[in-house]
Design an enzyme around this catalytic site. Sequence first.
Site, PDB file in Angstrom:
ATOM      1  N   ASN A  97     -53.355  50.798  -8.197  1.00 44.80           N
ATOM      2  CA  ASN A  97     -52.136  51.531  -8.584  1.00 44.80           C
ATOM      3  C   ASN A  97     -51.180  50.525  -9.206  1.00 44.80           C
ATOM      4  OD1 ASN A  97     -51.967  50.702  -5.521  1.00 44.80           O
ATOM      5  ND2 ASN A  97     -49.873  50.721  -6.287  1.00 44.80           N
ATOM      6  N   HIS A 137     -56.412  43.804   9.088  1.00 45.46           N
ATOM      7  CA  HIS A 137     -55.162  43.341   8.488  1.00 45.46           C
ATOM      8  C   HIS A 137     -54.139  43.034   9.576  1.00 45.46           C
ATOM      9  CE1 HIS A 137     -57.203  46.084   5.708  1.00 45.46           C
ATOM     10  NE2 HIS A 137     -56.665  45.391   4.718  1.00 45.46           N
ATOM     11  N   ALA A 196     -57.881  45.641  -2.873  1.00 47.04           N
ATOM     12  CA  ALA A 196     -57.192  46.630  -3.694  1.00 47.04           C
ATOM     13  C   ALA A 196     -55.740  46.170  -3.764  1.00 47.04           C
ATOM     14  CB  ALA A 196     -57.289  47.998  -3.041  1.00 47.04           C
ATOM     15  N   SER A 209     -60.475  47.516   0.411  1.00 48.43           N
ATOM     16  CA  SER A 209     -60.314  48.979   0.470  1.00 48.43           C
ATOM     17  C   SER A 209     -61.041  49.680  -0.668  1.00 48.43           C
ATOM     18  CB  SER A 209     -58.833  49.355   0.370  1.00 48.43           C
ATOM     19  OG  SER A 209     -58.126  48.846   1.458  1.00 48.43           O
ATOM     20  N   TYR A 267     -51.125  44.016   9.532  1.00 48.22           N
ATOM     21  CA  TYR A 267     -50.271  45.195   9.789  1.00 48.22           C
ATOM     22  C   TYR A 267     -50.880  46.135  10.827  1.00 48.22           C
ATOM     23  CZ  TYR A 267     -53.289  47.649   6.418  1.00 48.22           C
ATOM     24  OH  TYR A 267     -54.366  48.175   5.765  1.00 48.22           O
ATOM     25  N   GLU A 268     -52.173  45.975  11.123  1.00 46.97           N
ATOM     26  CA  GLU A 268     -52.790  46.791  12.179  1.00 46.97           C
ATOM     27  C   GLU A 268     -52.387  46.286  13.561  1.00 46.97           C
ATOM     28  OE1 GLU A 268     -57.085  47.915  11.262  1.00 46.97           O
ATOM     29  OE2 GLU A 268     -56.714  46.418   9.713  1.00 46.97           O
ATOM     30  N   HIS A 278     -52.300  56.165  -0.375  1.00 47.18           N
ATOM     31  CA  HIS A 278     -53.549  55.472  -0.021  1.00 47.18           C
ATOM     32  C   HIS A 278     -54.774  56.183  -0.598  1.00 47.18           C
ATOM     33  CE1 HIS A 278     -56.037  52.679   2.179  1.00 47.18           C
ATOM     34  NE2 HIS A 278     -56.648  53.651   2.827  1.00 47.18           N
ATOM     35  N   HIS A 287     -62.399  51.293   5.390  1.00 40.84           N
ATOM     36  CA  HIS A 287     -62.959  50.029   5.869  1.00 40.84           C
ATOM     37  C   HIS A 287     -63.986  50.349   6.951  1.00 40.84           C
ATOM     38  CE1 HIS A 287     -60.312  46.946   4.037  1.00 40.84           C
ATOM     39  NE2 HIS A 287     -59.542  47.992   3.867  1.00 40.84           N
ATOM     40  N   MET A 334     -51.830  43.321   0.776  1.00 41.40           N
ATOM     41  CA  MET A 334     -51.561  43.068   2.195  1.00 41.40           C
ATOM     42  C   MET A 334     -52.679  42.290   2.884  1.00 41.40           C
ATOM     43  SD  MET A 334     -50.272  46.927   2.967  1.00 41.40           S
ATOM     44  CE  MET A 334     -49.130  47.741   1.841  1.00 41.40           C
ATOM     45  N   SER A 335     -53.490  41.600   2.090  1.00 43.18           N
ATOM     46  CA  SER A 335     -54.640  40.909   2.706  1.00 43.18           C
ATOM     47  C   SER A 335     -54.905  39.591   1.999  1.00 43.18           C
ATOM     48  CB  SER A 335     -55.874  41.817   2.613  1.00 43.18           C
ATOM     49  OG  SER A 335     -56.261  41.995   1.272  1.00 43.18           O
TER      50      SER A 335
HETATM   51  N1  CYT Z   1     -50.836  48.681  -3.699  1.00 48.14           N
HETATM   52  C1  CYT Z   1     -51.706  48.155  -2.840  1.00 48.14           C
HETATM   53  N2  CYT Z   1     -49.123  47.457  -2.757  1.00 48.14           N
HETATM   54  C2  CYT Z   1     -49.533  48.331  -3.672  1.00 48.14           C
HETATM   55  O1  CYT Z   1     -48.754  48.836  -4.482  1.00 48.14           O
HETATM   56  N3  CYT Z   1     -52.999  48.506  -2.895  1.00 48.14           N
HETATM   57  C3  CYT Z   1     -51.278  47.253  -1.905  1.00 48.14           C
HETATM   58  C4  CYT Z   1     -49.973  46.916  -1.888  1.00 48.14           C
END
Ligand code: CYT
Length: 273
Positions: free
Chosen positions: A236, A84, A114, A31, A86-87, A248, A62, A212-213
Site C-alpha cells: 500500500n 512481531h 510487506a 505478510s 507489536y504482538e 490489512h 502468518h 513493522m518488522s
Molecule cells: N503498510 C505496511 N505501514 C504501512 O503503511 N504494510 C506496514 C506499515
Amino acid sequence: MSDILAQAQTAATYIRSKTTLQPQLAIILGSGLGSFAAQVADAVTIPYAEIPNFPQSTVAGHSGKLVLGTIGGVSVAVMQGRVHAYEGYTMAQVTFPTRVLGLLGVKKLIVTNAAGGINTRYGQGAIVALSDHINLSGTNAALGPNIDALGPRFFDMSAAYSPALRKLAIHEAAKQGWTLNEGVYLAVLGPSYETPAEIRAFRTLGADLVGMSTVHEVIIARHMSIEVLGLSVVTNMAAGVLDQPINHEEVMEIGKRIEGQFTALLTALVPQI
Ligand code: CYT
C-alpha cells in the site's frame, strides 16, 4: 551460558532431529508472501508450535511453519511467517528464530516484508531491494547481555544489507524484464499504521518504505555475521500519500497479486546466492 543461547540450541537440536539437511540460506517470508514456501523441494515442514521455545505468530497471513529442503539444489530453511514486537513479544522472542537459523549454520538470509510506500516513485505491488534501514521501533534487538558465543557486543551496520546480494537481485530482475528499485526501510513498532504527519516526517528523514518488522532480524543476523538481502513488497502507499485509508486485507491481497513475480525472482536468485 545465556538462557537465550541454551534455548536456541535446544530448538536447533530439535530441528536437526527432523532432517539431516544443513541449510546454507534462510528466507523469512512476510505478510501475504508465505506461499513461496511451496517452491521448496523434498520439504520437511515443522510447525513453530512443535519447536521448543519458538514463538507463535498471532497475525492473519502468518502461518507459522519452518520448511527445510532445497531450491535449485541449494539447502534452505524457509520461515513461513514471523512474530512481531507489536504482538507483545520481547526482542529476544522476535529474534529467536534468526538465532536458531544461525546456529543451524545459515550464512545468508533473505528477509522479506510487506511495507508501506513512502517514496512516490513506487507503485502498489512494487518489489524493492533494501539498501539500508532506519530503526525507529524504539528498541534494539541486541539489547541485553551480549551473547559472546554468537557475536561481539558492538558490531558494524554500515553494510547491513549486502551490496553484492542486492546487485545479484537487481540483475536477476532486469533479466526477468522489470526494474528492482532500491530503498531505505524505516521500522516503527506498530500495530497502528502511521499517521500522514509521521509519513511526511519519515520522508524528510530519508525513508522510502515503512513497516513493522525486519530490522530486528537484520540486526541479529549481522551480530552473527550473516549476509542479508532485504526485499519489501509495497502493499500500500503509506498514510497520506493517497487519499484513502489503509487496511490489512489490502496488504494481504497485494501480496497474493505479486506472488508470481516474487516467486520467480526468489527462485532464480537462490541458486546464485
Ligand atoms: N503498510 C505496511 N505501514 C504501512 O503503511 N504494510 C506496514 C506499515
